[in-house]
Scaffold this motif. Sequence first.
Motif, short mmCIF file in Angstrom:
data_model
loop_
_atom_site.label_atom_id
_atom_site.label_comp_id
_atom_site.label_asym_id
_atom_site.label_seq_id
_atom_site.Cartn_x
_atom_site.Cartn_y
_atom_site.Cartn_z
N THR A 1 0.83 -1.20 0.00
CA THR A 1 0.00 0.00 0.00
C THR A 1 0.87 1.26 0.00
O THR A 1 0.58 2.22 -0.72
CB THR A 1 -0.93 0.01 1.23
OG1 THR A 1 -1.70 -1.21 1.22
CG2 THR A 1 -1.85 1.21 1.21
N GLU A 2 1.93 1.25 0.79
CA GLU A 2 2.83 2.40 0.83
C GLU A 2 3.46 2.66 -0.54
O GLU A 2 3.64 3.80 -0.95
CB GLU A 2 3.92 2.17 1.88
CG GLU A 2 3.41 2.25 3.31
CD GLU A 2 4.51 1.93 4.31
OE1 GLU A 2 5.64 1.63 3.88
OE2 GLU A 2 4.22 1.97 5.52
N GLN A 3 3.78 1.58 -1.24
CA GLN A 3 4.39 1.73 -2.56
C GLN A 3 3.38 2.33 -3.55
O GLN A 3 3.74 3.19 -4.36
CB GLN A 3 4.90 0.38 -3.08
CG GLN A 3 5.69 0.49 -4.37
CD GLN A 3 6.27 -0.84 -4.81
OE1 GLN A 3 5.99 -1.88 -4.21
NE2 GLN A 3 7.06 -0.82 -5.85
N ILE A 4 2.14 1.90 -3.49
CA ILE A 4 1.10 2.45 -4.36
C ILE A 4 0.92 3.94 -4.08
O ILE A 4 0.82 4.76 -4.99
CB ILE A 4 -0.23 1.69 -4.18
CG1 ILE A 4 -0.10 0.27 -4.72
CG2 ILE A 4 -1.37 2.41 -4.89
CD1 ILE A 4 -1.28 -0.62 -4.43
N VAL A 5 0.89 4.30 -2.79
CA VAL A 5 0.74 5.72 -2.41
C VAL A 5 1.91 6.53 -2.95
O VAL A 5 1.74 7.62 -3.50
CB VAL A 5 0.64 5.86 -0.87
CG1 VAL A 5 0.75 7.32 -0.47
CG2 VAL A 5 -0.65 5.25 -0.37
N LYS A 6 3.12 5.99 -2.81
CA LYS A 6 4.31 6.71 -3.29
C LYS A 6 4.26 6.94 -4.80
O LYS A 6 4.63 8.00 -5.29
CB LYS A 6 5.57 5.92 -2.92
CG LYS A 6 6.86 6.63 -3.32
CD LYS A 6 8.09 5.88 -2.83
CE LYS A 6 8.38 4.67 -3.70
NZ LYS A 6 9.66 4.03 -3.35
N LEU A 7 3.76 5.95 -5.55
CA LEU A 7 3.70 6.05 -7.00
C LEU A 7 2.55 6.94 -7.47
O LEU A 7 2.64 7.58 -8.52
CB LEU A 7 3.57 4.65 -7.62
CG LEU A 7 4.83 3.77 -7.55
CD1 LEU A 7 4.48 2.32 -7.81
CD2 LEU A 7 5.87 4.26 -8.54
N ASN A 47 11.43 -1.89 1.13
CA ASN A 47 10.22 -2.71 1.20
C ASN A 47 9.44 -2.74 -0.11
O ASN A 47 8.39 -3.39 -0.17
CB ASN A 47 9.31 -2.19 2.32
CG ASN A 47 9.94 -2.37 3.69
OD1 ASN A 47 10.65 -3.35 3.91
ND2 ASN A 47 9.68 -1.43 4.59
N ASP A 48 9.91 -2.03 -1.12
CA ASP A 48 9.19 -1.98 -2.39
C ASP A 48 9.41 -3.23 -3.22
O ASP A 48 10.45 -3.89 -3.13
CB ASP A 48 9.64 -0.76 -3.21
CG ASP A 48 9.18 0.55 -2.59
OD1 ASP A 48 8.31 0.52 -1.72
OD2 ASP A 48 9.72 1.60 -2.98
N ASP A 49 8.42 -3.53 -4.05
CA ASP A 49 8.52 -4.63 -5.01
C ASP A 49 9.11 -4.06 -6.30
O ASP A 49 8.45 -3.27 -6.98
CB ASP A 49 7.13 -5.22 -5.27
CG ASP A 49 7.16 -6.40 -6.24
OD1 ASP A 49 8.15 -6.54 -6.99
OD2 ASP A 49 6.19 -7.16 -6.25
#
Length: 201
Positions: A1-7, A47-49
């Motif tokens: 979720t954090e990665q989606i928010v960042k993008l 922690n990103d994919d």
Amino acid sequence: TEQIVKLCKPVVDAIGNLETREADLADCFLELLRLASVMENLTVDGNDDPEFHKHAIAVFNQEFDSMVTDILCLVLFLHPLCKKLAIHPTDRHRTFNDLKATVGRIAIQWRWPVEKAKRLLADLDVYYHGEAPFTGHKWNALKWWRGLVTDSPLKTFAIILFQIVPHSADVERLFSGLGGIQSVRHCNMSIEMMQDLRQLR
């Protein structure tokens, strides 16, 4: 979720930056360019994919190409401070001849007389070379074009294009107008019911 928010955050910020009646189509293109730069510089944190990051950037680049239309390139070119930015020797940008072709197509769509369209294209050449009366510059392109002392068809043409502004979508206006009707208590209403209540209000 954090990665989606960042993008997604840079995209949301770009939308917010353009939600003003002062924005024009050149601002849209400039914001797209700024957004592309931000997206290109996003890094993969611990922690990103990495595969998801790569996929998201690839999708953004694909959509960016589809959003950079002939009209956006033309309006950016007609901004007195951005002429050189609009014409760039890469596959992703238009040449001056491409822009002239776009102007010609628009003149035909607007049903301008042949003589007026020819003057328009001739004036476009003069503007491209920075010759009088198309000299000087301002950050506010609409004010610059309106302030030119000339009866050139290009002036009329540019003013029309710079008066086009981005605006809120219908659904956003619907939710804004609902006010107290749309609340947590009423979140199960159907779309039809919400539209009917909005109409009554």
